[in-house]
Every structure is written in C-alpha cells, then in structure tokens.
Design a protein around this motif. Structure first.
Motif, PDB file in Angstrom:
ATOM      1  N   ARG A  82       0.834  -1.214   0.000  1.00  0.00           N
ATOM      2  CA  ARG A  82       0.000   0.000   0.000  1.00  0.00           C
ATOM      3  C   ARG A  82       0.861   1.254   0.000  1.00  0.00           C
ATOM      4  O   ARG A  82       0.569   2.229  -0.711  1.00  0.00           O
ATOM      5  N   ARG A  83       1.943   1.250   0.785  1.00  0.00           N
ATOM      6  CA  ARG A  83       2.818   2.420   0.853  1.00  0.00           C
ATOM      7  C   ARG A  83       3.496   2.661  -0.492  1.00  0.00           C
ATOM      8  O   ARG A  83       3.579   3.801  -0.953  1.00  0.00           O
ATOM      9  N   GLU A  84       3.953   1.587  -1.152  1.00  0.00           N
ATOM     10  CA  GLU A  84       4.578   1.744  -2.459  1.00  0.00           C
ATOM     11  C   GLU A  84       3.578   2.246  -3.488  1.00  0.00           C
ATOM     12  O   GLU A  84       3.921   3.070  -4.341  1.00  0.00           O
ATOM     13  N   ALA A  85       2.325   1.789  -3.408  1.00  0.00           N
ATOM     14  CA  ALA A  85       1.301   2.271  -4.338  1.00  0.00           C
ATOM     15  C   ALA A  85       1.034   3.761  -4.115  1.00  0.00           C
ATOM     16  O   ALA A  85       0.893   4.526  -5.077  1.00  0.00           O
ATOM     17  N   ARG A  86       0.984   4.173  -2.838  1.00  0.00           N
ATOM     18  CA  ARG A  86       0.768   5.598  -2.546  1.00  0.00           C
ATOM     19  C   ARG A  86       1.944   6.431  -3.042  1.00  0.00           C
ATOM     20  O   ARG A  86       1.756   7.524  -3.576  1.00  0.00           O
ATOM     21  N   ALA A  91       4.064  10.365  -6.847  1.00  0.00           N
ATOM     22  CA  ALA A  91       5.105  10.753  -7.787  1.00  0.00           C
ATOM     23  C   ALA A  91       4.529  11.020  -9.173  1.00  0.00           C
ATOM     24  O   ALA A  91       5.208  11.551 -10.032  1.00  0.00           O
ATOM     25  N   GLY A  92       3.306  10.618  -9.385  1.00  0.00           N
ATOM     26  CA  GLY A  92       2.666  10.864 -10.670  1.00  0.00           C
ATOM     27  C   GLY A  92       3.000   9.823 -11.706  1.00  0.00           C
ATOM     28  O   GLY A  92       2.533   9.880 -12.823  1.00  0.00           O
ATOM     29  N   GLY A  93       3.808   8.875 -11.404  1.00  0.00           N
ATOM     30  CA  GLY A  93       4.177   7.821 -12.349  1.00  0.00           C
ATOM     31  C   GLY A  93       3.304   6.613 -12.122  1.00  0.00           C
ATOM     32  O   GLY A  93       3.638   5.753 -11.325  1.00  0.00           O
ATOM     33  N   GLY A  99       3.679  -2.603 -13.774  1.00  0.00           N
ATOM     34  CA  GLY A  99       4.086  -1.881 -12.584  1.00  0.00           C
ATOM     35  C   GLY A  99       5.520  -1.417 -12.584  1.00  0.00           C
ATOM     36  O   GLY A  99       6.038  -1.033 -11.556  1.00  0.00           O
ATOM     37  N   THR A 100       6.182  -1.414 -13.731  1.00  0.00           N
ATOM     38  CA  THR A 100       7.581  -1.006 -13.761  1.00  0.00           C
ATOM     39  C   THR A 100       7.731   0.501 -13.852  1.00  0.00           C
ATOM     40  O   THR A 100       8.775   1.033 -13.513  1.00  0.00           O
ATOM     41  N   GLY A 101       6.723   1.187 -14.318  1.00  0.00           N
ATOM     42  CA  GLY A 101       6.788   2.645 -14.387  1.00  0.00           C
ATOM     43  C   GLY A 101       7.590   3.172 -15.550  1.00  0.00           C
ATOM     44  O   GLY A 101       7.981   4.318 -15.552  1.00  0.00           O
ATOM     45  N   ASP A 102       7.837   2.392 -16.591  1.00  0.00           N
ATOM     46  CA  ASP A 102       8.634   2.865 -17.711  1.00  0.00           C
ATOM     47  C   ASP A 102       7.784   3.131 -18.958  1.00  0.00           C
ATOM     48  O   ASP A 102       8.306   3.226 -20.056  1.00  0.00           O
ATOM     49  N   ALA A 103       6.479   3.312 -18.804  1.00  0.00           N
ATOM     50  CA  ALA A 103       5.608   3.576 -19.961  1.00  0.00           C
ATOM     51  C   ALA A 103       5.928   4.936 -20.566  1.00  0.00           C
ATOM     52  O   ALA A 103       5.932   5.098 -21.775  1.00  0.00           O
ATOM     53  N   GLY A 104       6.243   5.929 -19.730  1.00  0.00           N
ATOM     54  CA  GLY A 104       6.568   7.253 -20.238  1.00  0.00           C
ATOM     55  C   GLY A 104       7.867   7.235 -21.015  1.00  0.00           C
ATOM     56  O   GLY A 104       8.035   7.971 -21.990  1.00  0.00           O
ATOM     57  N   GLU A 105       8.803   6.432 -20.645  1.00  0.00           N
ATOM     58  CA  GLU A 105      10.070   6.373 -21.360  1.00  0.00           C
ATOM     59  C   GLU A 105       9.871   5.800 -22.745  1.00  0.00           C
ATOM     60  O   GLU A 105      10.483   6.255 -23.703  1.00  0.00           O
ATOM     61  N   ARG A 106       9.007   4.822 -22.898  1.00  0.00           N
ATOM     62  CA  ARG A 106       8.771   4.260 -24.214  1.00  0.00           C
ATOM     63  C   ARG A 106       8.092   5.271 -25.124  1.00  0.00           C
ATOM     64  O   ARG A 106       8.388   5.369 -26.292  1.00  0.00           O
TER      65      ARG A 106
END
Length: 110
Positions: A82-86, A91-93, A99-106
């Motif tokens: 839960r803390r990591e999701a918050r 962070a807006g990512g 769940g890797t958070g690299d969609a913006g980089e692609r």
C-alpha cells in the motif's frame, strides 16, 4: 553392671554371609523379589501423564506463536505494498500494467 544387663551391646564381627569383615550388616532381602508396587506404578504413570499434557500445551503455544508471526509478516507485506502504491501515485508515475513505471520512457523514445 552385670554381664546380662550391660548398657551397650558388644560389636561382633562375622565372616558369614550376613555381614562383612567390618561388621556392616548386609541386606537379607532378595533384590529380585522387591518391586515398586502400585505406588511406584502410579507415580510413574502420573509423571508420564504430566509430560504428555505439557507437550500438548507447548505444541499448541508454538503453533499460536507461528501463526501470529505469519499474520504479522502478511500485514507488513500488505502495508509495504500500500505504501509503495501511494508513493507511485504521489510521484505521478502510474506506470504501465506490469508496474515497472517505464511507460513514459517508451513514449518518449517513439
């Protein structure tokens, strides 16, 4: 005092099977015929019963401790998720589906 009314008996040493050379009497009871009897059996049975009951109680308590430790570990893992999701939301990512958070980089590379 007379010889028949003496106060202390005279020590005797015997070399027969009833004593030793120092005058210490030997037991005359046959060791194979002496048994603990009902009292000994009941005492041993009581000790065995107490040991069994203590073992059961200890096993129950150990299971309880293990279960509480497992539940606490699950709670910590859920709280960490839960803390990591918050933190990701703050962070807006939002990231992509894995769940890797690299969609913006692609998107930027394309």
């Amino acid at each position: 005092m007379s010889a028949t009314g003496s106060a202390a008996p005279t020590p005797t040493t015997s070399t027969s099977g009833t004593g030793t050379a120092t005058g210490t009497p030997q037991p005359t009871v046959d060791a194979d015929l002496v048994t603990p009897g009902l009292g000994g059996f009941l005492a041993l049975f009581g000790l065995a019963l107490a040991l069994y009951l203590l073992g059961r109680s200890m096993a129950r308590r150990v299971r309880g401790v293990d279960q509480r430790a497992r539940l606490a570990a699950e709670d910590r893992a859920e709280e960490r998720a839960r803390r990591e999701a918050r933190e990701r939301e703050a962070a807006g990512g939002h990231g992509d589906a894995d769940g890797t958070g690299d969609a913006g980089e692609r998107d930027r590379r394309d």
